[in-house]
Design a protein around this motif. Sequence first.
Motif, PDB file in Angstrom:
ATOM      1  N   THR A  90       0.838  -1.193   0.000  1.00 17.42           N
ATOM      2  CA  THR A  90       0.000   0.000   0.000  1.00 17.42           C
ATOM      3  C   THR A  90       0.875   1.246   0.000  1.00 17.42           C
TER       4      THR A  90
ATOM      5  N   GLU B  94      -5.399   0.320  -0.237  1.00 19.33           N
ATOM      6  CA  GLU B  94      -5.802  -0.913   0.459  1.00 19.33           C
ATOM      7  C   GLU B  94      -6.650  -1.788  -0.447  1.00 19.33           C
ATOM      8  N   ARG B  95      -7.580  -1.131  -1.149  1.00 20.15           N
ATOM      9  CA  ARG B  95      -8.514  -1.893  -1.975  1.00 20.15           C
ATOM     10  C   ARG B  95      -7.764  -2.782  -2.964  1.00 20.15           C
TER      11      ARG B  95
ATOM     12  N   ARG C 225      -4.647  -3.742  -2.861  1.00 24.98           N
ATOM     13  CA  ARG C 225      -3.826  -4.758  -2.214  1.00 24.98           C
ATOM     14  C   ARG C 225      -4.681  -5.969  -1.829  1.00 24.98           C
ATOM     15  N   TYR C 226      -5.844  -5.705  -1.251  1.00 26.97           N
ATOM     16  CA  TYR C 226      -6.716  -6.812  -0.870  1.00 26.97           C
ATOM     17  C   TYR C 226      -7.306  -7.515  -2.099  1.00 26.97           C
TER      18      TYR C 226
ATOM     19  N   LEU D  53      -4.267  -5.556   9.462  1.00 23.67           N
ATOM     20  CA  LEU D  53      -5.523  -4.803   9.397  1.00 23.67           C
ATOM     21  C   LEU D  53      -5.776  -4.115  10.736  1.00 23.67           C
TER      22      LEU D  53
END
Lengths: 763, 763
Positions: free
Chosen positions: B82, B93-94, B96-97, B161
């Motif tokens: 990130t 984040e989006r 990466r996830y 997280l």
Amino acid sequence: MDYQTRKFRVIGRNTPKVDGVEKVTGRSRFGSDVRLPGTLVARVLRSPHAHARIKRIDTSRAEALPGVAAVITSSDFPELTTGERSPYGVVGERERYLSQEVMARGKALFHGHAVAAVAARSSAIAEQALALIDVEYEVLPHIMDPVEAMGPGATLLHEELYTQASGERSSTPSNVAEHLVYSRGDVEQGLARADTVIERSFRTQVVHHGYVEPDSETAFVHSDGNVEVWANTQSTYGQRHDLSAILGIPLSKIKVVPTEVGGGFGGKESVRVSAICVVLSRKAGLPVRLSLTREEVFRATGPGNAIVATVKVGAKSDGTIVAIQARLLYDAGAFPGAPLRSAIRRVFSHYRTPNMRIDAYDVVTNKPHGAAYRAPGATPTNFALESVIDELGESLGFDPIEFRLKNVSVDGDPMPDGVRLPTVSFKEVLSKVRGHSCWTSKLEGPNRGRGIALGMWTMPGGTTSCHITLSGDGSATLVLAAVDLSATRTSLAMIAAEALDIDLSDVRVVVGDTDMAAHSDASAGDRITYVASKAVLMAAQDLIGHLKKRVAEEFGLEPGNVQYAKKRFWVEGAPEMQISLADLALRSVRGEGGALMGYGSVSETFSDTAIAPNAAAHVVDVEVDPETGKVEVLRYTTFQDIGTAVNPVQVEGQMQGGAAQGIGWALSEEYQFDDDGAMTNPTLLDYRLQTAADLPFIDANIIEAPSPDHPLGIRAVGQVPIVPPAAALANAIYRATGVRLSRLPMNPERVYWALVEAKKSSE
Amino acid sequence: MDYQTRKFRVIGRNTPKVDGVEKVTGRSRFGSDVRLPGTLVARVLRSPHAHARIKRIDTSRAEALPGVAAVITSSDFPELTTGERSPYGVVGERERYLSQEVMARGKALFHGHAVAAVAARSSAIAEQALALIDVEYEVLPHIMDPVEAMGPGATLLHEELYTQASGERSSTPSNVAEHLVYSRGDVEQGLARADTVIERSFRTQVVHHGYVEPDSETAFVHSDGNVEVWANTQSTYGQRHDLSAILGIPLSKIKVVPTEVGGGFGGKESVRVSAICVVLSRKAGLPVRLSLTREEVFRATGPGNAIVATVKVGAKSDGTIVAIQARLLYDAGAFPGAPLRSAIRRVFSHYRTPNMRIDAYDVVTNKPHGAAYRAPGATPTNFALESVIDELGESLGFDPIEFRLKNVSVDGDPMPDGVRLPTVSFKEVLSKVRGHSCWTSKLEGPNRGRGIALGMWTMPGGTTSCHITLSGDGSATLVLAAVDLSATRTSLAMIAAEALDIDLSDVRVVVGDTDMAAHSDASAGDRITYVASKAVLMAAQDLIGHLKKRVAEEFGLEPGNVQYAKKRFWVEGAPEMQISLADLALRSVRGEGGALMGYGSVSETFSDTAIAPNAAAHVVDVEVDPETGKVEVLRYTTFQDIGTAVNPVQVEGQMQGGAAQGIGWALSEEYQFDDDGAMTNPTLLDYRLQTAADLPFIDANIIEAPSPDHPLGIRAVGQVPIVPPAAALANAIYRATGVRLSRLPMNPERVYWALVEAKKSSE
């Protein structure tokens, strides 16, 4: 970016084709690579007669064959009447004849003319079905020679074809569609005042473009009447127009998707194969593909026109040309429309003369309908003119270059139609030749000779449009519906990168279909790099303008205060006011003001001034074998003013490719017809296309005299290189043998007999 | 064209889909219809554990199997950090996830999580290869319940997280990604002043969109690195972004071609299948297609989120609501990103209250990662709120409509986040319901009851772009990269025809790929008709402006003097100065000034005002079988303010389809998990999707209160209809049985036991 100072970052660098890897690894999609589920295979029944009335066609046995999905004849096409309104506009002569060319109506006008077509589950079934179609012909006398076609009492090909001449129409039908006259001064008086006059007659043959990829197209008429066509065409929008006009389908119902084109050279401009596919698909309810065989390509696609010409040039003893007169018959094949203007405007612009008279005729014969072929009509026309010029200069005791230098046109000189040449570089080109080793080196040994000839081309005009969208990372997508025939994807991407001041790798260039991009005329006649580049510059400027406006709004300024270069916007004297292209691009797609697009569309027309003339000279050394008549090309050197060279390596490729085609036209290629008007050599081997093994290295010398009518100084490159070879070779053969040849091709047989004749008459 | 006077020619008429024939005859191309030569088939190896560490993957045996072209694991994907710069921008984040969701990295986080994938010559070989991949797992405790996930000492899904709350980050890792608070007034004081307070807790289940077409996408990575993807996605540009970000490929190297989408409902927004295809294709050098099975769709594509909620509402005895408090846990599945804001902003805007406090939590559990599902998060949230409202109204002795009428929000009222509702028609909608036979008719018979619930949606914002090219016959081609999920081709063609004052049949509408059209955000959240129509109007205006300029130039006037209507331009008071659109169009492509294009791009963002609220109410009559618990829907009636209805028949379809999905969510649909966290009912039958046979006719009543923030008065239609059904049914079941249900689905088993429990406790 300034073409005057030539400070380019991207333009002018040798750049590999952006689609090169795709091409060499076989990934690019050509016509026959289109494979839709359920596609039917089409085959065409062709006339075995060069001229015959079709009295009756019975397709019932073919239709009954299992696996046959549709059989069509001309009755499945609307019968067009000139002057009627089609969905696109008024139907002209061209569209009416095009419809008849696609599918014979009433009469077959050349050997190989389509009379019916079949769509079936397999090629084998389709072939079988063709054999089951019963056609009753009434064979008519056929005419293969334009002189004969013009003669009194000649059989008429078309009952409603009249001669157009100076706006008047002949009272009786004729095989001559047009008699074109260009005249200035008084040619009789001019010739009378000349100290020397040379008059010679010439004949050239029908030749084929020899594109590697046969015509192969697919059509799918959807159940709601929407038509999709995948075409290896040079002109997506042209094809859409043609389909609309000859099939009576609204433009808004037709989408033409271009595939890659494995060579076109003018031969893939108007609709031919896809119209048959559309009519078959409409009947069958499935996609239909028609791929021509090489034999069909020869027999039924447009060859380059043959001519019969007489050229007469007179000069004073000081070498000044005082009159040029010519009578030229252009063999149009089965339908009118030979490239009279195209050829004469350019070729007869090489030399200044106060007195000129050209009479040119568009004559129909029972050959396949001629199609534009690279610098349409100019190669044979130039063969005639430059042979006579060469002889005239020699007879006056001039060096070939000096004689030409004395007479070539200069800036502001008129073309035969009165349009002025804005700038033309014959003198610069010839000066360059004069100092080059191809001219200064000694050519030693018997039966060897050196020849030279000029060539010239000007833009044909037309419209090209493009748009550029900006992605969220600041990269750009350039979209245009102009097919890439000559690495224009690469040259236009380079121009876009230059104009947007971004990297070449940040430009994605897309050749779009008719749904994707606004109108573009055919990729032909050297239009694309010249015209499309203007559209690209316009679109880039439009896009940068929108971006500057955004920046200005952000900082509360007028757009005029915002500067842009190297992916960055800034305000002079305000270092806090700056933003990168990438950041601005990202914002534009993330909800700040909307995404950005630049649009450009350019129409080029000539009114009183021609567009971007590009002058050329070719020099060739040959050795003629007197025992066999074989001409060996020892050295071949080309010179051409192409204005700014966008991608020099591709420019050289165009110059070499065009010269190679011209050499083939000059030395070996020809349609041979039997007594029934059937071509007897419809294979690339028998037709005798030149191969790499036949040709020498072709040295390409680029001259860059920027054209003032183009913001980047671009002229053009692709057409001219095919124009000088035949004349240059004829002149070289003369220097090697003392014999001037007046017929093409100058193949061993013809050269051998010419030498024998010459020997005889000198004895 | 004037939306105030509603004088439309095309808009407002029931119009068949322009692509209807193609759809019903099976010609439209969906995901699995893409068939490229040489395409390999992909299959995915999925985790058999809901939570497990991947200690080792050995793919060597699979790679050695003849016919296998490529095997991939997470090691073939870049590991994203990130904050790093990707080709598109900074990785969030989006992204990466998302990368980890596409292919498990280090840990498998749900049963069915992809851990490896194979591309092979056939599906059979690919399946065989999957069995040869050796994966060593260390099974970890799994958490299926968000309450448990929030509990102290809960196993952590993600080591990095942390909880974001009011801009602060928690000091230790957590299964809570976010704690969102919306607050106004003083909710404790408000509740203290209330005469009656109702507080109830609710639980809903994970449901699937149930789109008919499983995810099926194809990718081809060309030898020069260019990526082509054919995706049944809701977002071409979104997919391009996702591929760029998670695979580290520049945007300019990626083209995303949308196929038709056989249902999306939010489930086909972010990349999933195509990323695997791209990585496999890059390795294999051939196109790769991955088509999920229905079981995979259930196990590994985003379901709609479940919630655990407690809602507390207090009112004065005069019926005035004085405080609303709620605590909502949104079950995000394996990765954070549940639609907290999306749901809460809309649902908690139904009623005015001076005091409000909402605490919402984005909680990860070992379920498949939740995806947006039609009005994301609103259905379960509304089930909770509208159940409590209904009970509160009843306890105060109010009629359900009167209680709501007393409290609904009106123009200018704030949403929970403080943004104002510009105009909202709850009162108009409820007045309409009050007079309708669905409410005034008597519902007789035992075990029968009538329920009502409200719903509301506002635009999510975003960018949509389009361009319109003008063909030579005056017809227009409208191109945009926004996928058609709800007959937007038809509605946008209608709007273009209206705006250009031409016939609908003269508009060709094209859903373009990322190469064809400028940026458009996802077809989702009711954006398209609302936002794209603004872009269409802008492009039409732009085009007409260009045309007027041409006409003005021709007549030597200012563009302001040129009038246009009905395909004709004219100058007032100068009858000789006029020209038809068709003639002008023809000229523009024939070399007079260039072809014409209009462009429009619109970004909608809300700052202090929400966009185009559309209020709705559903009324339902049910009969509950006390012996089986089965709820039969006797009558279902929907009301919705959609602003101007562009194509009423499609509006009704949206209202009916959304209600049908809501009824399924309410009564039967749910993921059932076993003790190991594996879904036990991954078929449409066992999952119990509602079919046409289960559902009554759904009566759709359109209310048209034009939205002043849209030039045509358009609001929206597609999201809201799924929002009220669960609450309306729960309220109806209560009226039929006297029992209020607090869990979804209200299937026979659950209703039966609720009735038994109620009977017990009343005894």
